[in-house]
Design a protein around this motif. Structure first.
Motif, PDB file in Angstrom:
ATOM      1  N   VAL B  35      41.215  43.492  35.080  1.00  0.00           N
ATOM      2  CA  VAL B  35      40.461  42.774  34.105  1.00  0.00           C
ATOM      3  C   VAL B  35      41.928  43.453  33.784  1.00  0.00           C
ATOM      4  O   VAL B  35      42.583  43.989  33.098  1.00  0.00           O
ATOM      5  N   GLY B  37      44.271  42.409  29.731  1.00  0.00           N
ATOM      6  CA  GLY B  37      43.966  42.113  28.195  1.00  0.00           C
ATOM      7  C   GLY B  37      44.906  42.858  27.344  1.00  0.00           C
ATOM      8  O   GLY B  37      45.426  44.061  27.632  1.00  0.00           O
ATOM      9  N   SER B  41      41.628  45.069  23.012  1.00  0.00           N
ATOM     10  CA  SER B  41      40.585  43.468  24.193  1.00  0.00           C
ATOM     11  C   SER B  41      39.420  44.473  23.972  1.00  0.00           C
ATOM     12  O   SER B  41      37.620  44.178  24.385  1.00  0.00           O
ATOM     13  N   LYS B  43      39.586  46.563  27.153  1.00  0.00           N
ATOM     14  CA  LYS B  43      38.691  46.616  28.388  1.00  0.00           C
ATOM     15  C   LYS B  43      38.923  47.740  29.788  1.00  0.00           C
ATOM     16  O   LYS B  43      37.812  48.065  30.608  1.00  0.00           O
ATOM     17  N   THR B  44      39.122  48.700  28.296  1.00  0.00           N
ATOM     18  CA  THR B  44      39.682  50.754  29.271  1.00  0.00           C
ATOM     19  C   THR B  44      37.708  50.670  28.641  1.00  0.00           C
ATOM     20  O   THR B  44      36.717  51.708  29.078  1.00  0.00           O
ATOM     21  N   LEU B  46      35.258  49.044  28.413  1.00  0.00           N
ATOM     22  CA  LEU B  46      34.081  48.634  29.099  1.00  0.00           C
ATOM     23  C   LEU B  46      34.435  49.565  30.921  1.00  0.00           C
ATOM     24  O   LEU B  46      32.606  49.698  30.661  1.00  0.00           O
ATOM     25  N   ASP B 167      41.670  52.765  35.712  1.00  0.00           N
ATOM     26  CA  ASP B 167      41.565  52.893  34.472  1.00  0.00           C
ATOM     27  C   ASP B 167      43.283  53.070  33.767  1.00  0.00           C
ATOM     28  O   ASP B 167      44.233  53.770  33.984  1.00  0.00           O
ATOM     29  N   VAL B 198      41.803  47.984  35.631  1.00  0.00           N
ATOM     30  CA  VAL B 198      41.977  47.634  33.904  1.00  0.00           C
ATOM     31  C   VAL B 198      43.581  47.802  34.409  1.00  0.00           C
ATOM     32  O   VAL B 198      44.681  49.308  34.855  1.00  0.00           O
ATOM     33  N   MET B 215      40.119  39.711  28.470  1.00  0.00           N
ATOM     34  CA  MET B 215      39.562  39.830  27.788  1.00  0.00           C
ATOM     35  C   MET B 215      40.171  40.260  26.688  1.00  0.00           C
ATOM     36  O   MET B 215      41.137  39.959  26.846  1.00  0.00           O
ATOM     37  N   ILE B 220      35.117  38.227  27.265  1.00  0.00           N
ATOM     38  CA  ILE B 220      35.683  37.675  27.837  1.00  0.00           C
ATOM     39  C   ILE B 220      35.801  36.593  28.140  1.00  0.00           C
ATOM     40  O   ILE B 220      35.004  35.470  27.266  1.00  0.00           O
ATOM     41  N   GLU B 223      37.627  33.828  33.136  1.00  0.00           N
ATOM     42  CA  GLU B 223      37.714  34.315  34.265  1.00  0.00           C
ATOM     43  C   GLU B 223      37.633  33.584  35.446  1.00  0.00           C
ATOM     44  O   GLU B 223      37.155  32.269  35.216  1.00  0.00           O
TER      45      GLU B 223
END
Lengths: 232, 253, 237
Positions: B35, B37, B41, B43-44, B46, B167, B198, B215, B220, B223
């Motif tokens: 992931v 971005g 964004s 991502k973490t 998520l 992460d 990530v 992201m 998103i 992808e």
């Protein structure tokens, strides 16, 4: 004025020392019950329920503003009255130790709850997250990972609270409890006020040994449990 | 390839700000989903929602045969998911009061009730895999950042999860130490472990990913396989991001 | 539970009347102790050996390691006779035993606070960055000026919460002044209670009285700390 009698000072120790057990009984009993109460208060302050949190904070604040002797008197005079009128039980004849431990438990629980709360908050939340992320339950994460680390952080402040407790505990004689100071006062009055300085000095020395000993003990415990913190 | 983990429609708000605005991710067995971005964004967030370190405001998860409402999830269901997943943190989060070996075995002994001797066996194997068997009795305070993170990875693989979530595993490391950690993750990918990572390490992402997810602003954007995303990005947003991050020369895979 | 409300209210006014005594027992020892505490703190902060360090440290350890009750008993049993012997020896025609007992209370609490306050100041000075002193001396200040203008103000801000703590503890400590026959809040409550055996009402009154005084003290310290610490960073959003 009568000269200071070193002989009396030496002779009074063996008369006083048996009453050390009374003083220590108060301290140990209070530490036991007070730590449990403090733990409950600290849990309340951790904020699961707002109402409990506010009550715990109010309790701590009020105790912090209360002189120990006033608290002792309120418990000593108030509790029997309360028990008699509300619970219909007569506790007037209970051993003074009972009242002393109850008062000082109320007193001790407040600073101890603060010590526990701040030690708990000092532990990085990531430790808890890491534990649950590999499958420990929230309780297991607290018990195996957070609690041991928080205990080490809490030790010095807990030690200070215990030393304060030891000193506050000396007020128990005012309700007639015969501990070290209680016996000391009896000795002074038996001698019609003579040898007061020698008696009090003996008591002071005993307390100094106790408090300094406690300090060293907690320092030693803290070092033993901090081995993991020393970098290579 | 069987579908292993699927999350749909994740929404998450912090105070008034929407951090995740309807995100879907599918992870199949053996996938390495990277992931990417910009900061913020989501991502973490998520990742943390997938492990229930954060609770999504809305979302559905299907893990193997288990179906979960990600908002109304019960602690029991969370526990079940956490038994199947493992998390590697940006700042390692090693248990400070335990040795490297104990860090790895705690999940086994306490979390899964495995006998100590068996746990130590599994633990040492995991430490060997990350190259730290000789540091088994060291405390985190005695290890470098890279070593600590590798222990973190050993801790994650020891519990044999279906999916490992990373992460930003190297973001907190000194540059010289990043390589050793990436090497371990690459090895895991080679062995077919299913992972969601990530990261900001682009070359590493290109090497390791089977699927790249880009992201931005809680959604998103695009992808696809790494070749597609890095060489032939479709969306403007993706192009802008890559232009800023990647070196100007043509990228060779 | 039966509470004699008339007594409760009447006694409250009696307790209120004793508040000035409690305040005197707090403020005077604090002010009197300050210079000595500062001196002791500075002595103990000096690097290297000093003739004064040992006795001064022993004094602080003694006060911190013994209950205040004991200190009161010691001073109150010793001092009057000692002073009596002294005045007789120097042929002063003063009757020591006529003196207001509050005098002895001031002495006990001052001696106590000197030790405790010196500890607070010692750690507060210790927490001010070493570079501050060097910079001050480089700018041309003498050591004394550096301490007064630069170090002391910064140390005071750090020390404020602990001084507040110390003051609250002193307020609570004055509750023992009745042992020296001083008429403070606790003393008058005890006396009032013994007339009609209305103990619980009297002690509840004095309990509330102390909460009020301690709260006011904490509020004052809060403002003092905020004012003195204006130079510190505030969180700007």
């Amino acid at each position: 004025m009568r000269p200071f009698s070193l002989q009396f000072l030496v002779d009074v120790f063996p008369i006083l020392l048996p009453f050390l057990s009374a003083t220590l009984a108060v301290v140990v009993g209070t530490i036991f019950f007070g730590s449990i109460a403090g733990g409950l208060l600290a849990w309340a302050k951790a904020g699961s329920y707002k109402l409990l949190e506010r009550l715990a904070q109010a309790y701590t604040y009020i105790i912090r503003c209360t002189p120990p002797i006033v608290l002792l008197f309120i418990v000593f005079y108030g509790l029997p009255k309360f028990c008699l009128e509300v619970l219909d039980t007569n506790i007037n004849d209970y051993d003074k130790l009972f009242f002393v431990i109850i008062s000082f438990t109320f007193l001790f629980a407040a600073p101890v709850s603060e010590v526990m709360r701040s030690a708990y908050e000092a532990i990085d939340h990531g430790q808890y997250e890491a534990a649950v992320s590999i499958g420990l339950s929230p309780w297991q994460a607290f018990f195996h990972i957070v609690l041991p680390q928080a205990t080490v952080v809490a030790l010095p402040n807990f030690g200070n609270s215990v030393i304060s407790l030891m000193k506050d505990g000396s007020l128990a004689y005012t309700i007639g409890f015969i501990d070290l100071i209680g016996k000391g006062q009896l000795i002074v009055s038996m001698n019609y006020g003579a040898y007061a300085m020698e008696t009090y000095l003996a008591l002071a020395l005993i307390y100094l040994i106790l408090t300094i000993g406690m300090e060293k003990l907690f320092l030693w415990i803290e070092q033993r449990f901090s081995r993991h913190k020393q970098a290579a | 390839m069987d579908k292993m983990l699927k999350v749909k429609n994740i929404y998450k708000k912090y105070k008034q700000e929407e951090v995740l605005k309807g995100v879907d991710i599918t992870v199949e067995k053996g996938d390495v989903v990277v992931v990417l971005g910009p900061s913020g964004s989501g991502k973490t967030t998520l990742l943390r929602c997938m492990n229930f370190l954060e609770r999504a405001d809305q979302g559905e998860m299907e893990f193997d045969t288990i179906s979960i409402d990600m908002h109304k999830v019960s602690s029991k269901e969370i526990g079940k998911i956490r038994q199947k997943t493992a998390f590697v943190f940006q700042n390692y989060n090693l248990f400070q009061n335990k040795t490297a070996l104990e860090n790895v075995t705690t999940g086994l002994i306490v979390g899964r009730g495995i006998v100590k001797t068996k746990a130590v066996e599994i633990g040492m194997k995991a430490l060997e895999k990350v190259g730290l068997a000789d540091r088994a009795s060291f405390y985190p305070s005695q290890l470098s950042g890279g070593q600590q993170q590798r222990v973190g990875i050993a801790r994650a693989i020891a519990v044999e999860p279906d999916v490992i979530l990373f992460d930003e595993p190297t973001s907190a490391l000194d540059p010289e130490l990043v390589g050793e950690v990436l090497a371990v993750i690459k090895q895991l990918a080679k062995e077919g472990k299913t992972m969601v990572i990530v990261t900001h390490e682009m070359k590493f992402a290109a090497d390791v990913a089977t699927n790249v997810v880009f992201m931005a602003d809680g959604k998103i954007v695009e992808e696809g396989p790494p070749k597609e995303i890095f060489l032939r990005p479709k969306e403007e947003r993706t192009k802008t991001f890559l232009r800023r991050i990647l070196p100007q020369e043509e990228y060779n895979i | 539970m039966e509470i004699n409300y008339k007594f409760l209210i009447d006694t409250f006014y009696i307790v209120l009347a004793a508040v000035p005594t409690t305040l005197k027992l707090t403020i005077i020892p604090l002010l009197a102790a300050a210079p000595f505490a500062l001196a002791i703190a500075l002595i103990r902060l000096q690097k290297g050996k000093s003739l004064w360090k040992m006795p001064v440290s022993a004094y602080v350890t003694f006060v911190r390691g013994t209950p205040i009750v004991l200190q009161i008993l010691m001073i109150y049993s010793l001092l009057p006779s000692l002073l009596n012997a002294l005045t007789k020896a120097w042929s002063f025609d003063i009757n020591v035993f006529d003196w207001d007992p509050i005098f002895y209370a001031y002495i006990v609490f001052t001696l106590n606070i000197i030790a405790l306050l010196s500890e607070v100041l010692r750690s507060a000075f210790g927490s001010v960055e070493k570079g501050q002193l060097e910079a001050a001396e480089c700018a041309g200040l003498t050591k004394v000026q550096a301490y007064i203008h630069i170090l002391l103000p910064q140390a005071m801000v750090v020390a404020m919460p602990n001084i507040c703590n110390l003051t609250v503890n002193l307020i609570k400590g004055t509750s023992l002044a009745f042992l020296m026959t001083v008429k403070d809040m606790t003393a008058v409550a005890k006396v009032s209670a013994s007339y009609g055996y209305n103990y619980i009402e009297a002690y509840l009154d004095v309990f509330v009285g102390y909460i009020i005084i301690c709260s006011i003290a904490q509020v004052l310290f809060h403002f003092a700390e905020a004012h003195m610490g204006r130079y510190r960073l505030s969180k700007q959003k």
